[in-house]
Enzyme design. Sequence first.
Site, PDB file in Angstrom:
ATOM      1  N   GLU A   1      -1.111  -1.167  -4.922  1.00  0.00           N
ATOM      2  CA  GLU A   1      -2.356  -0.425  -5.147  1.00  0.00           C
ATOM      3  C   GLU A   1      -2.182   0.524  -6.332  1.00  0.00           C
ATOM      4  O   GLU A   1      -1.183   1.234  -6.433  1.00  0.00           O
ATOM      5  CB  GLU A   1      -2.741   0.376  -3.896  1.00  0.00           C
TER       6      GLU A   1
ATOM      7  N   ASP B   1      -2.690   1.089   6.924  1.00  0.00           N
ATOM      8  CA  ASP B   1      -1.864   0.838   5.736  1.00  0.00           C
ATOM      9  C   ASP B   1      -1.356  -0.607   5.722  1.00  0.00           C
ATOM     10  O   ASP B   1      -1.217  -1.211   4.657  1.00  0.00           O
ATOM     11  CB  ASP B   1      -0.661   1.790   5.701  1.00  0.00           C
TER      12      ASP B   1
ATOM     13  N   ASP C   1       0.885  -1.165   0.000  1.00  0.00           N
ATOM     14  CA  ASP C   1       0.000   0.000   0.000  1.00  0.00           C
ATOM     15  C   ASP C   1       0.926   1.218   0.000  1.00  0.00           C
ATOM     16  O   ASP C   1       1.441   1.604   1.050  1.00  0.00           O
ATOM     17  CB  ASP C   1      -0.876  -0.019   1.256  1.00  0.00           C
TER      18      ASP C   1
END
Lengths: 179, 179
Positions: free
Chosen positions: A68, A141, A7
């Site tokens: 991501e 996260d 992330d």
Amino acid sequence: MRVLGVDPGLTRCGVGVVEGVAGRPLTMLGVGVVRTPADADLSHRLLAVEQGIEQWLDEHRPEFVAVERVFSQHNVRTVMGTAQASAVAMLCAARRGIPVALHTPSEVKAAVTGTGRADKAQVGAMVTRLLRLAAPPKPADAADALALAICHIWRAPAQNRLQQAVARQAVHATKGRTA
Amino acid sequence: MRVLGVDPGLTRCGVGVVEGVAGRPLTMLGVGVVRTPADADLSHRLLAVEQGIEQWLDEHRPEFVAVERVFSQHNVRTVMGTAQASAVAMLCAARRGIPVALHTPSEVKAAVTGTGRADKAQVGAMVTRLLRLAAPPKPADAADALALAICHIWRAPAQNRLQQAVARQAVHATKGRTA
């Protein structure tokens, strides 16, 4: 299948390693956050992200890296740092010949919760359940990085089947032309 | 002072090396473009940018790297790739301990043409004149990379004086406190 989920972020870059195959219980091998100081030079922050990602790749030797996909609709200042941190993660994987997959936040949410509009708490709760953890990973996260890895394991078979179908189609098209 | 200017991009990443000091004629040591195929995987494109930048750093050993500061006001699709290519350039410099400076497009235009609203042709014409070249470097990304390097050489003395003033101020403040 062992997947490192990332992330991306400059202040906090979530990382999580999940092993398993679709349809079977999954195992978490590690989770954490790579942090860089907000007051440091941008080039040094990118270097710190690289060093952090390299450590995770060295330790866990994943077969895939799922990052991501960054969009720039949102906060303009944040998104540039996110895009740059994601570039570093992709670069580290590519240097080692590890395939990189990008998944959007809504694909990840839909994969683990059933809806692309799930909130952070819902994603955290499902990650905890799917990986049979004692508590939701903190910060968010870190949980998101695990969700990315899970999403990749579950989406991969479909993507592979699609790629196989496309490959077969291409072979048939060639045969048709040469016949 | 030897500076590598980088006009970041995935399709075309402009690179140019300029040597000199403010107030003296400047010398171009090299100019070119690092290209990556638009149909390649994003992670492989970033890897190709890294390999290209590394070659330029190996060959020219610059003391500074000047990279265009990326804003996300403009084309949303393009700007993400630009931000990611700039991250790779900054990372390559930071790994070698080379200081990285970011300059905005209008700072660069103002430095070489006198106006922050100059067009590509005007920048190309001034780069040609300032480096005493036979013709404007092509493509525009290459000329922009040289303009970035020139901008850094000309702006650096002011930045250095400012840093020296801040450092002196800090020393005085410490003396005041300990007195």
